[in-house]
Design a protein around this motif. Structure first.
Motif, PDB file in Angstrom:
ATOM      1  N   LEU A 129      74.707  68.488  80.439  1.00 37.41           N
ATOM      2  CA  LEU A 129      73.605  68.137  79.506  1.00 37.41           C
ATOM      3  C   LEU A 129      74.361  66.788  78.607  1.00 37.41           C
ATOM      4  O   LEU A 129      73.594  65.885  78.404  1.00 37.41           O
ATOM      5  N   ASP A 130      75.762  66.835  78.433  1.00 36.18           N
ATOM      6  CA  ASP A 130      76.333  65.833  77.810  1.00 36.18           C
ATOM      7  C   ASP A 130      76.310  64.613  78.777  1.00 36.18           C
ATOM      8  O   ASP A 130      76.126  63.450  78.243  1.00 36.18           O
ATOM      9  N   TYR A 131      76.736  64.798  80.128  1.00 38.56           N
ATOM     10  CA  TYR A 131      76.819  63.803  81.002  1.00 38.56           C
ATOM     11  C   TYR A 131      75.363  63.144  81.123  1.00 38.56           C
ATOM     12  O   TYR A 131      75.230  61.741  81.207  1.00 38.56           O
ATOM     13  N   ALA A 132      74.238  63.775  81.107  1.00 39.22           N
ATOM     14  CA  ALA A 132      72.893  63.370  81.305  1.00 39.22           C
ATOM     15  C   ALA A 132      72.604  62.492  79.912  1.00 39.22           C
ATOM     16  O   ALA A 132      72.010  61.564  80.071  1.00 39.22           O
ATOM     17  N   LEU A 137      69.125  60.523  79.588  1.00 39.17           N
ATOM     18  CA  LEU A 137      68.367  61.316  80.146  1.00 39.17           C
ATOM     19  C   LEU A 137      68.046  62.572  79.195  1.00 39.17           C
ATOM     20  O   LEU A 137      69.393  63.319  78.929  1.00 39.17           O
ATOM     21  N   VAL A 138      66.961  62.972  79.285  1.00 38.42           N
ATOM     22  CA  VAL A 138      66.831  64.373  78.537  1.00 38.42           C
ATOM     23  C   VAL A 138      65.903  65.149  79.551  1.00 38.42           C
ATOM     24  O   VAL A 138      65.099  64.650  80.074  1.00 38.42           O
ATOM     25  N   HIS A 139      66.430  66.244  79.763  1.00 37.25           N
ATOM     26  CA  HIS A 139      65.756  67.140  80.682  1.00 37.25           C
ATOM     27  C   HIS A 139      64.398  67.666  80.384  1.00 37.25           C
ATOM     28  O   HIS A 139      63.517  67.572  81.368  1.00 37.25           O
ATOM     29  N   ARG A 140      64.206  68.219  79.146  1.00 35.27           N
ATOM     30  CA  ARG A 140      62.980  68.773  78.510  1.00 35.27           C
ATOM     31  C   ARG A 140      62.442  69.871  79.184  1.00 35.27           C
ATOM     32  O   ARG A 140      61.187  70.455  78.390  1.00 35.27           O
ATOM     33  N   ASP A 141      62.955  70.674  80.042  1.00 41.55           N
ATOM     34  CA  ASP A 141      62.617  71.920  80.692  1.00 41.55           C
ATOM     35  C   ASP A 141      63.656  72.800  81.050  1.00 41.55           C
ATOM     36  O   ASP A 141      63.847  73.527  82.084  1.00 41.55           O
ATOM     37  N   ILE A 157      72.373  72.317  87.091  1.00 40.92           N
ATOM     38  CA  ILE A 157      71.018  72.062  86.521  1.00 40.92           C
ATOM     39  C   ILE A 157      70.035  71.354  87.213  1.00 40.92           C
ATOM     40  O   ILE A 157      70.410  70.222  87.894  1.00 40.92           O
ATOM     41  N   ALA A 158      68.669  72.101  87.542  1.00 43.06           N
ATOM     42  CA  ALA A 158      67.821  71.367  88.517  1.00 43.06           C
ATOM     43  C   ALA A 158      66.809  70.518  87.624  1.00 43.06           C
ATOM     44  O   ALA A 158      66.363  70.867  86.619  1.00 43.06           O
ATOM     45  N   ASP A 159      65.931  69.706  88.390  1.00 44.00           N
ATOM     46  CA  ASP A 159      64.787  69.162  88.081  1.00 44.00           C
ATOM     47  C   ASP A 159      64.981  68.037  86.997  1.00 44.00           C
ATOM     48  O   ASP A 159      64.144  67.905  86.102  1.00 44.00           O
ATOM     49  N   PHE A 160      66.123  67.585  86.886  1.00 44.30           N
ATOM     50  CA  PHE A 160      66.161  66.278  85.821  1.00 44.30           C
ATOM     51  C   PHE A 160      64.976  65.321  86.245  1.00 44.30           C
ATOM     52  O   PHE A 160      64.949  64.788  87.304  1.00 44.30           O
ATOM     53  N   LEU A 195      62.252  62.797  71.583  1.00 43.42           N
ATOM     54  CA  LEU A 195      63.346  64.068  71.971  1.00 43.42           C
ATOM     55  C   LEU A 195      64.631  63.114  72.333  1.00 43.42           C
ATOM     56  O   LEU A 195      64.557  62.172  72.685  1.00 43.42           O
ATOM     57  N   ASP A 196      65.743  64.107  71.947  1.00 43.99           N
ATOM     58  CA  ASP A 196      67.043  63.305  72.691  1.00 43.99           C
ATOM     59  C   ASP A 196      67.855  64.642  73.038  1.00 43.99           C
ATOM     60  O   ASP A 196      67.183  65.591  73.342  1.00 43.99           O
ATOM     61  N   GLY A 197      68.984  64.595  73.477  1.00 41.23           N
ATOM     62  CA  GLY A 197      69.771  65.766  74.066  1.00 41.23           C
ATOM     63  C   GLY A 197      69.747  67.086  73.345  1.00 41.23           C
ATOM     64  O   GLY A 197      69.975  67.881  74.066  1.00 41.23           O
TER      65      GLY A 197
END
Length: 350
Positions: A129-132, A137-141, A157-160, A195-197
């Motif tokens: 999550l830190d890398y993204a 990028l925020v995953h959101r899910d 982690i899938a589905d970014f 939203l953010d990380g």
């Protein structure tokens, strides 16, 4: 997608190179298949999205942009996206195949993680999550179904990007839905705020709480009750979490400004590792093929407002699980999973 039989896709070749071998997952918005990449001679996972999305130009624009962004991620704890495309039956994503299954599959068997195991899962997820987040990028899910493992237990982690693309789709389930899984949504997602990380960190805190205790905090009889319950209250400190309890609570504060970010969460988990025994090997669930009547549904559907489907297990006529061959094709090409043993505390990519 309920009207499409899973078996109808088997044997089809998407994009001129991805031959579908067996269905391995299904949910509200997509089917997932094990496939052979006939060009590079390797096993991959292909996610075929709902056919209704094929004619949604707003979704397709966002899908293309998010697929490119996800394909540009290169981290040990992020599932690799190899390719994407569009067919008449809907757009599709091609990802690395991970044979260890998901955290959702582990929990659905009634297995609970020890605090040490949950710490390792949280540490690897926080690094991803830190890398993204550093790349905007925020995953959101974030949810157990999107935390996958390779054969050695390393988390991905899938589905970014997929959740954001679906947010702009005109199509919804018949009952109408809102994006973001209710049980894991952050307070700012509930409010519709920017939203953010830190929103992903909140969801991860919920996941870690569930992984150890077997319970999801704030779950109510209705979706609205589940959402409203977290707006003002922090995630409670459960005794089963032990030393992880205060860390999970700080990662689960309702005010994002008071919440740990991914870096701080990783640091807190790393500091706590010295007070816990080494984690045992994760009880990986693996992957089994699905048929048209018994599928491994995503028990945490991405869309809010959907009833949680029952957890079912695919079995053969003898009652044994129907397990698909996870070995590479006979030509002996290397599989895209198997990047080494799960990292002990203090090791792994940052």
């Amino acid at each position: 997608m309920a009207t499409t039989r899973l078996a109808e896709y088997i044997g089809r070749v998407l994009g001129g190179r991805y031959r579908l071998v067996a269905p391995i997952g299904t949910g509200a918005s997509a089917h997932v298949y094990l496939a052979d990449d006939v060009k590079l001679r390797r096993r991959v996972a292909v996610k075929i999205l709902h056919p209704a999305l094929a004619d949604d130009e707003g979704f397709l624009r966002r899908f293309r942009a998010e697929a490119r962004a996800a394909a540009g991620l290169n981290h040990a704890n992020v599932m690799a996206v190899y390719d994407w495309g569009e067919e008449a039956d809907g757009p599709f994503l091609v990802c690395e195949f991970l044979g260890g299954g998901s955290l959702r599959s582990i929990l659905d068997r009634g297995t609970r993680l020890t605090p040490s195991q949950a710490l390792l899962v949280g540490l690897e997820a926080a690094r991803a999550l830190d890398y993204a987040s550093r790349r905007g990028l925020v995953h959101r899910d974030i949810k157990p179904a999107n935390l996958l493992f390779d054969d050695e237990g390393r988390l991905r982690i899938a589905d970014f990007g997929l959740a954001r693309a679906l947010a702009e789709a005109a199509w919804t389930e018949p009952s109408g839905t809102l994006l973001g899984t209710a049980r894991y949504a952050s307070p700012e997602q509930v409010r519709g705020a920017r939203l953010d990380g830190r929103a992903d960190v909140y969801s991860l805190a919920i996941v870690l709480y569930e992984a150890v205790t077997g319970r999801v905090p704030f779950v109510a009889d209705t979706t609205m009750g589940t959402l409203m319950g977290r707006l003002e209250q922090p995630i409670p400190v459960a005794p089963e979490l032990g030393i992880l309890g205060p860390i999970v609570a700080r990662a689960g504060r309702p005010d994002a400004d008071e919440r740990l970010d991914a870096v701080a969460l990783g640091s807190a988990l790393q500091s706590a590792a010295g007070d816990l025994p080494p984690p045992g090997r994760l009880p990986l669930a693996g992957i089994a093929a699905l048929d048209d009547t018994q599928g491994r549904l995503d028990a945490d559907p991405t869309e809010l407002g959907l009833p949680v489907p029952p957890s079912t297990t695919q079995t053969s006529a003898t009652g044994a699980p129907t397990v698909i061959d996870m070995s590479p094709p006979e030509h002996g090409a290397a599989t895209p999973f198997g990047h080494g043993a799960a990292t002990p505390f203090g090791h792994g990519a940052g």
